[in-house]
Write a protein that holds these residues in place. Structure first.
Motif, PDB file in Angstrom:
ATOM      1  N   VAL A  94       0.836  -1.194   0.000  1.00  0.00           N
ATOM      2  CA  VAL A  94       0.000   0.000   0.000  1.00  0.00           C
ATOM      3  C   VAL A  94       0.869   1.241   0.000  1.00  0.00           C
ATOM      4  O   VAL A  94       2.036   1.213   0.363  1.00  0.00           O
ATOM      5  CB  VAL A  94      -0.941   0.036   1.224  1.00  0.00           C
ATOM      6  N   VAL A  95       0.257   2.306  -0.459  1.00  0.00           N
ATOM      7  CA  VAL A  95       0.879   3.624  -0.423  1.00  0.00           C
ATOM      8  C   VAL A  95       0.149   4.424   0.644  1.00  0.00           C
ATOM      9  O   VAL A  95      -1.060   4.615   0.553  1.00  0.00           O
ATOM     10  CB  VAL A  95       0.759   4.322  -1.793  1.00  0.00           C
ATOM     11  N   THR A  96       0.833   4.839   1.671  1.00  0.00           N
ATOM     12  CA  THR A  96       0.191   5.579   2.751  1.00  0.00           C
ATOM     13  C   THR A  96       0.901   6.907   2.954  1.00  0.00           C
ATOM     14  O   THR A  96       2.079   7.064   2.638  1.00  0.00           O
ATOM     15  CB  THR A  96       0.227   4.791   4.067  1.00  0.00           C
ATOM     16  N   GLY A  97       0.171   7.854   3.498  1.00  0.00           N
ATOM     17  CA  GLY A  97       0.788   9.145   3.770  1.00  0.00           C
ATOM     18  C   GLY A  97      -0.187  10.078   4.447  1.00  0.00           C
ATOM     19  O   GLY A  97      -1.385   9.803   4.544  1.00  0.00           O
ATOM     20  N   SER A  98       0.328  11.159   4.948  1.00  0.00           N
ATOM     21  CA  SER A  98      -0.524  12.170   5.555  1.00  0.00           C
ATOM     22  C   SER A  98       0.213  13.492   5.558  1.00  0.00           C
ATOM     23  O   SER A  98       1.439  13.531   5.490  1.00  0.00           O
ATOM     24  CB  SER A  98      -0.910  11.790   6.992  1.00  0.00           C
ATOM     25  N   GLY A  99      -0.554  14.557   5.627  1.00  0.00           N
ATOM     26  CA  GLY A  99       0.064  15.873   5.701  1.00  0.00           C
ATOM     27  C   GLY A  99      -0.837  16.950   5.151  1.00  0.00           C
ATOM     28  O   GLY A  99      -1.910  16.666   4.603  1.00  0.00           O
ATOM     29  N   PRO A 100      -0.451  18.188   5.305  1.00  0.00           N
ATOM     30  CA  PRO A 100      -1.262  19.308   4.821  1.00  0.00           C
ATOM     31  C   PRO A 100      -1.211  19.417   3.308  1.00  0.00           C
ATOM     32  O   PRO A 100      -0.245  19.016   2.670  1.00  0.00           O
ATOM     33  CB  PRO A 100      -0.609  20.527   5.477  1.00  0.00           C
TER      34      PRO A 100
ATOM     35  N   PRO B 126       1.682  15.361   0.613  1.00  0.00           N
ATOM     36  CA  PRO B 126       2.905  14.564   0.639  1.00  0.00           C
ATOM     37  C   PRO B 126       2.785  13.286  -0.190  1.00  0.00           C
ATOM     38  O   PRO B 126       1.830  12.522  -0.047  1.00  0.00           O
ATOM     39  CB  PRO B 126       3.067  14.256   2.131  1.00  0.00           C
ATOM     40  N   GLY B 127       3.725  13.074  -1.077  1.00  0.00           N
ATOM     41  CA  GLY B 127       3.711  11.913  -1.960  1.00  0.00           C
ATOM     42  C   GLY B 127       3.129  12.192  -3.325  1.00  0.00           C
ATOM     43  O   GLY B 127       3.277  11.380  -4.239  1.00  0.00           O
ATOM     44  N   PHE B 128       2.468  13.331  -3.501  1.00  0.00           N
ATOM     45  CA  PHE B 128       1.829  13.680  -4.771  1.00  0.00           C
ATOM     46  C   PHE B 128       2.835  14.298  -5.723  1.00  0.00           C
ATOM     47  O   PHE B 128       3.621  15.162  -5.339  1.00  0.00           O
ATOM     48  CB  PHE B 128       0.703  14.683  -4.490  1.00  0.00           C
ATOM     49  N   SER B 129       2.795  13.867  -6.974  1.00  0.00           N
ATOM     50  CA  SER B 129       3.571  14.521  -8.026  1.00  0.00           C
ATOM     51  C   SER B 129       2.832  14.341  -9.348  1.00  0.00           C
ATOM     52  O   SER B 129       1.973  13.470  -9.487  1.00  0.00           O
ATOM     53  CB  SER B 129       4.984  13.946  -8.132  1.00  0.00           C
ATOM     54  N   THR B 130       3.148  15.188 -10.314  1.00  0.00           N
ATOM     55  CA  THR B 130       2.488  15.117 -11.610  1.00  0.00           C
ATOM     56  C   THR B 130       3.455  15.549 -12.695  1.00  0.00           C
ATOM     57  O   THR B 130       4.356  16.351 -12.458  1.00  0.00           O
ATOM     58  CB  THR B 130       1.230  16.009 -11.646  1.00  0.00           C
ATOM     59  N   THR B 131       3.245  14.983 -13.887  1.00  0.00           N
ATOM     60  CA  THR B 131       3.994  15.444 -15.059  1.00  0.00           C
ATOM     61  C   THR B 131       3.138  16.370 -15.909  1.00  0.00           C
ATOM     62  O   THR B 131       3.576  16.809 -16.973  1.00  0.00           O
ATOM     63  CB  THR B 131       4.460  14.254 -15.913  1.00  0.00           C
ATOM     64  N   ASP B 132       1.900  16.656 -15.448  1.00  0.00           N
ATOM     65  CA  ASP B 132       1.059  17.643 -16.118  1.00  0.00           C
ATOM     66  C   ASP B 132       1.657  19.027 -15.868  1.00  0.00           C
ATOM     67  O   ASP B 132       2.391  19.234 -14.904  1.00  0.00           O
ATOM     68  CB  ASP B 132      -0.365  17.575 -15.586  1.00  0.00           C
TER      69      ASP B 132
ATOM     70  N   ALA C 126       3.364   8.484  -4.216  1.00  0.00           N
ATOM     71  CA  ALA C 126       4.475   7.615  -3.830  1.00  0.00           C
ATOM     72  C   ALA C 126       4.720   7.714  -2.336  1.00  0.00           C
ATOM     73  O   ALA C 126       4.601   8.780  -1.734  1.00  0.00           O
ATOM     74  CB  ALA C 126       5.740   8.000  -4.596  1.00  0.00           C
ATOM     75  N   SER C 127       5.073   6.567  -1.746  1.00  0.00           N
ATOM     76  CA  SER C 127       5.433   6.539  -0.331  1.00  0.00           C
ATOM     77  C   SER C 127       6.137   5.224  -0.042  1.00  0.00           C
ATOM     78  O   SER C 127       5.685   4.161  -0.470  1.00  0.00           O
ATOM     79  CB  SER C 127       4.192   6.675   0.551  1.00  0.00           C
ATOM     80  N   GLY C 128       7.252   5.299   0.663  1.00  0.00           N
ATOM     81  CA  GLY C 128       7.951   4.085   1.084  1.00  0.00           C
ATOM     82  C   GLY C 128       8.426   3.209  -0.050  1.00  0.00           C
ATOM     83  O   GLY C 128       8.512   1.992   0.094  1.00  0.00           O
ATOM     84  N   GLY C 129       8.731   3.789  -1.191  1.00  0.00           N
ATOM     85  CA  GLY C 129       9.206   3.015  -2.333  1.00  0.00           C
ATOM     86  C   GLY C 129       8.100   2.450  -3.199  1.00  0.00           C
ATOM     87  O   GLY C 129       8.371   1.877  -4.250  1.00  0.00           O
TER      88      GLY C 129
ATOM     89  N   TYR D  90      -4.157   9.071   3.779  1.00  0.00           N
ATOM     90  CA  TYR D  90      -4.590   8.140   2.751  1.00  0.00           C
ATOM     91  C   TYR D  90      -3.875   6.798   2.887  1.00  0.00           C
ATOM     92  O   TYR D  90      -2.756   6.703   3.409  1.00  0.00           O
ATOM     93  CB  TYR D  90      -4.355   8.707   1.348  1.00  0.00           C
ATOM     94  N   ARG D  91      -4.557   5.774   2.414  1.00  0.00           N
ATOM     95  CA  ARG D  91      -4.005   4.419   2.324  1.00  0.00           C
ATOM     96  C   ARG D  91      -4.538   3.846   1.022  1.00  0.00           C
ATOM     97  O   ARG D  91      -5.741   3.594   0.875  1.00  0.00           O
ATOM     98  CB  ARG D  91      -4.441   3.566   3.515  1.00  0.00           C
ATOM     99  N   LEU D  92      -3.659   3.665   0.051  1.00  0.00           N
ATOM    100  CA  LEU D  92      -4.057   3.268  -1.286  1.00  0.00           C
ATOM    101  C   LEU D  92      -3.245   2.062  -1.729  1.00  0.00           C
ATOM    102  O   LEU D  92      -2.020   2.079  -1.659  1.00  0.00           O
ATOM    103  CB  LEU D  92      -3.838   4.418  -2.274  1.00  0.00           C
ATOM    104  N   PRO D  93      -3.896   0.983  -2.208  1.00  0.00           N
ATOM    105  CA  PRO D  93      -3.120  -0.159  -2.700  1.00  0.00           C
ATOM    106  C   PRO D  93      -2.517   0.146  -4.058  1.00  0.00           C
ATOM    107  O   PRO D  93      -3.051   0.939  -4.825  1.00  0.00           O
ATOM    108  CB  PRO D  93      -4.170  -1.268  -2.824  1.00  0.00           C
ATOM    109  N   VAL D  94      -1.382  -0.478  -4.347  1.00  0.00           N
ATOM    110  CA  VAL D  94      -0.855  -0.402  -5.700  1.00  0.00           C
ATOM    111  C   VAL D  94      -1.624  -1.390  -6.567  1.00  0.00           C
ATOM    112  O   VAL D  94      -2.388  -2.229  -6.065  1.00  0.00           O
ATOM    113  CB  VAL D  94       0.664  -0.702  -5.743  1.00  0.00           C
ATOM    114  N   VAL D  95      -1.447  -1.290  -7.870  1.00  0.00           N
ATOM    115  CA  VAL D  95      -2.163  -2.147  -8.809  1.00  0.00           C
ATOM    116  C   VAL D  95      -1.914  -3.612  -8.475  1.00  0.00           C
ATOM    117  O   VAL D  95      -0.785  -4.036  -8.252  1.00  0.00           O
ATOM    118  CB  VAL D  95      -1.737  -1.830 -10.252  1.00  0.00           C
ATOM    119  N   GLY D  96      -3.015  -4.384  -8.429  1.00  0.00           N
ATOM    120  CA  GLY D  96      -2.916  -5.810  -8.146  1.00  0.00           C
ATOM    121  C   GLY D  96      -3.267  -6.186  -6.723  1.00  0.00           C
ATOM    122  O   GLY D  96      -3.348  -7.371  -6.404  1.00  0.00           O
ATOM    123  N   GLN D  97      -3.488  -5.204  -5.861  1.00  0.00           N
ATOM    124  CA  GLN D  97      -3.819  -5.480  -4.471  1.00  0.00           C
ATOM    125  C   GLN D  97      -5.300  -5.201  -4.209  1.00  0.00           C
ATOM    126  O   GLN D  97      -5.965  -4.511  -4.978  1.00  0.00           O
ATOM    127  CB  GLN D  97      -2.934  -4.634  -3.556  1.00  0.00           C
TER     128      GLN D  97
END
Length: 366
Positions: A142-148, A198-204, A252-255, A287-294
Motif C-alpha cells: 500500500v501507499v500511505t501518507g498524511s500531511g497538509p 505529501p507523496g503527490f507529483s504530476t507530469t502535467d 508515492a510513499s515508502g518506495g 490516505y491508504r491506497l493499494p498499488v495495482v494488483g492489491q
C-alpha cells in the motif's frame, strides 16, 4: 502465494522443444560464459492468459518478460503481452539454461517472478515448470501518507482592490474597470497546492478550474502548476461550486507508487451568516491506497476541511475508476471537526490500473 506456470489452464505453458539436432556444421561459441556447444534447438512458449481471477498469475498482469540466462548473462529475452499466445526462441544452443519469467503490471511494476533450470538437448521435447511467486507474499502493498495540502486563501470583498495577477473562470471581476471588485471572491493564492499533498507529483503542466452545477455554463481556466501541484498563479472564485483537474498523477510513499490517469477534486465556496467566505478544499489528508494488483479494501481516505462545511450540510463522495471495476463511496457526511472519511469495504476485486479518481466535498444545492 506461488503457483506453477505450467499448471493448466490458469498459467503459461512453457514447452522446450529440441529440433532434432542441427544439420549445419557444429558451431563453436567462443564466449567463455557459454562454452563449446553441439547443436541448437527451439524454445516455444504457448500462453493461455487467465480469464478472470487466477491463483497463479496476478489479475493485474499485462505483460510477461521471459528470458533465457546462461553463465549469469541474459542471452535471449522477449516481452509477451495479452495479444500474443506464442513466442518462439530459435537457434538456442543446447546445454544448461535458466528460464526466468516476470509478470508486470500496466506501469511496469513487478507483480510476480520465478525461474527454473533446464537442459536443452537434441531430439528431445521437454516441458519445464516455473514457480511464480508474488513479489510481496502474504502482504498488501500500500501507499500511505498524511500531511497538509498547503492551501493558502484570501477573501477580498466587494469594493476591495482587484488582486493583481489573478485568473478566474468567469467574466471580468471588475466590469466597470474602476479597479475594484464587483463581487466577493475567495482567492486561492499562488503557491497553494489544492490537489497536492505529501507523496503527490504530476507530469502535467497545468490544472483546469471550472465552475460546476451553475445555471449557465462557465468557461474554464488553465493554471500552470509545478510537479508538486502548486499553482503558478492565484485563482479568484466567487461563491459557487468548482472542479479542479490534473492529469498524470503519481502518489508515492515508502518506495511504492500508484499512478492515476486523471485526478479531480470538486469543492464549494460559500458564505456563512456573517458573510464570511469558506471553502471545502482539503487542508489535511490521510490516505491508504493499494498499488495495482492489491485488494481494493485497502483504499481509505480522510480529508480535513473547514468545520463550517459540517454546519452547512456538506457531503463527500469518492469515485475510483480502474481496470477491474470501480469504487463508489457517496453521501459521506462532514464531521463537526471538518473530517470526512472514506473506507472501501472488503470483498471487492484487486485494484486494476487506475484511470481516474474523483473526490467531491460539496454543499447541497439550494
Amino acid at each position: 502465494m506461488l503457483g506453477r506456470l505450467s499448471w493448466l489452464i490458469a498459467g503459461v505453458v512453457v514447452a522446450l522443444l529440441g529440433c532434432g539436432g542441427s544439420k549445419e556444421a557444429v558451431k563453436e561459441v567462443t564466449d567463455s560464459t557459454v562454452g563449446t556447444l553441439a547443436g541448437y534447438g527451439s524454445v516455444i512458449l504457448n500462453i493461455q492468459w487467465p480469464q478472470g481471477k487466477s491463483r497463479i498469475i496476478p489479475d493485474a498482469t499485462q505483460t510477461f518478460v521471459v528470458q533465457l540466462d546462461r553463465g549469469g548473462r541474459t542471452l535471449f529475452k522477449r516481452s509477451v503481452d495479452r495479444s500474443q499466445t506464442q513466442v518462439v526462441f530459435e537457434k538456442v544452443p543446447v546445454g544448461e539454461w535458466v528460464l526466468k519469467a516476470t509478470a508486470l503490471g500496466r506501469f511496469g511494476e513487478v507483480l510476480a517472478e520465478g525461474s527454473a533450470n533446464f537442459t536443452l538437448q537434441a531430439n528431445q521435447n521437454l516441458t519445464v515448470s516455473v514457480e511464480l511467486r508474488e513479489t510481496t507474499p502474504g502482504a498488501a502493498v500500500v501507499v500511505t501518507g498524511s500531511g497538509p495540502t498547503q492551501v493558502d486563501v484570501a477573501s477580498p470583498r466587494i469594493g476591495d482592490p482587484v488582486p493583481s495577477g489573478v485568473v478566474s473562470p468567469f467574466a471580468n471581476l471588475d466590469t466597470n474597470n474602476d479597479g475594484k471588485l464587483d463581487t466577493q471572491v475567495l482567492v486561492i493564492q499562488k503557491g497553494s497546492a489544492p490537489l497536492g499533498f505529501p507523496g503527490f507529483s504530476t507530469t502535467d503542466n497545468a490544472v483546469v478550474v471550472v465552475q460546476i452545477r451553475a445555471r449557465q455554463a462557465s468557461p474554464s481556466v488553465s493554471v500552470p502548476i509545478n510537479p508538486n501541484g502548486a499553482l503558478g498563479r492565484s485563482v479568484a472564485l466567487p461563491p459557487g461550486d468548482y472542479q479542479v483537474t490534473v492529469e498524470r498523477v503519481t502518489i508515492a510513499s515508502g518506495g511504492n507508487q500508484l499512478r492515476i490517469g486523471e485526478m479531480t477534486y470538486q469543492f464549494s465556496v460559500f458564505k456563512d451568516n456573517a458573510g464570511n467566505l469558506h471553502h471545502t478544499l482539503p487542508t489535511f489528508v490521510n490516505y491508504r491506497l493499494p498499488v495495482v494488483g492489491q485488494p481494493v479494501e485497502n483504499v481509505s481516505l480522510e480529508l480535513t476541511v473547514d468545520p463550517a462545511a459540517s454546519g452547512a450540510g456538506a457531503k463527500g463522495s469518492l469515485f475510483v475508476s480502474h481496470a477491474n471495476g470501480s469504487i463508489e463511496l457517496t453521501n459521506v457526511s462532514v464531521g463537526s471537526d471538518g473530517k470526512v472519511s472514506f473506507q472501501a469495504q472488503p470483498g471487492g476485486p484487486n485494484l486494476g490500473a487506475v484511470s481516474s479518481v474523483t473526490v467531491k466535498v460539496l454543499l447541497p444545492l439550494p
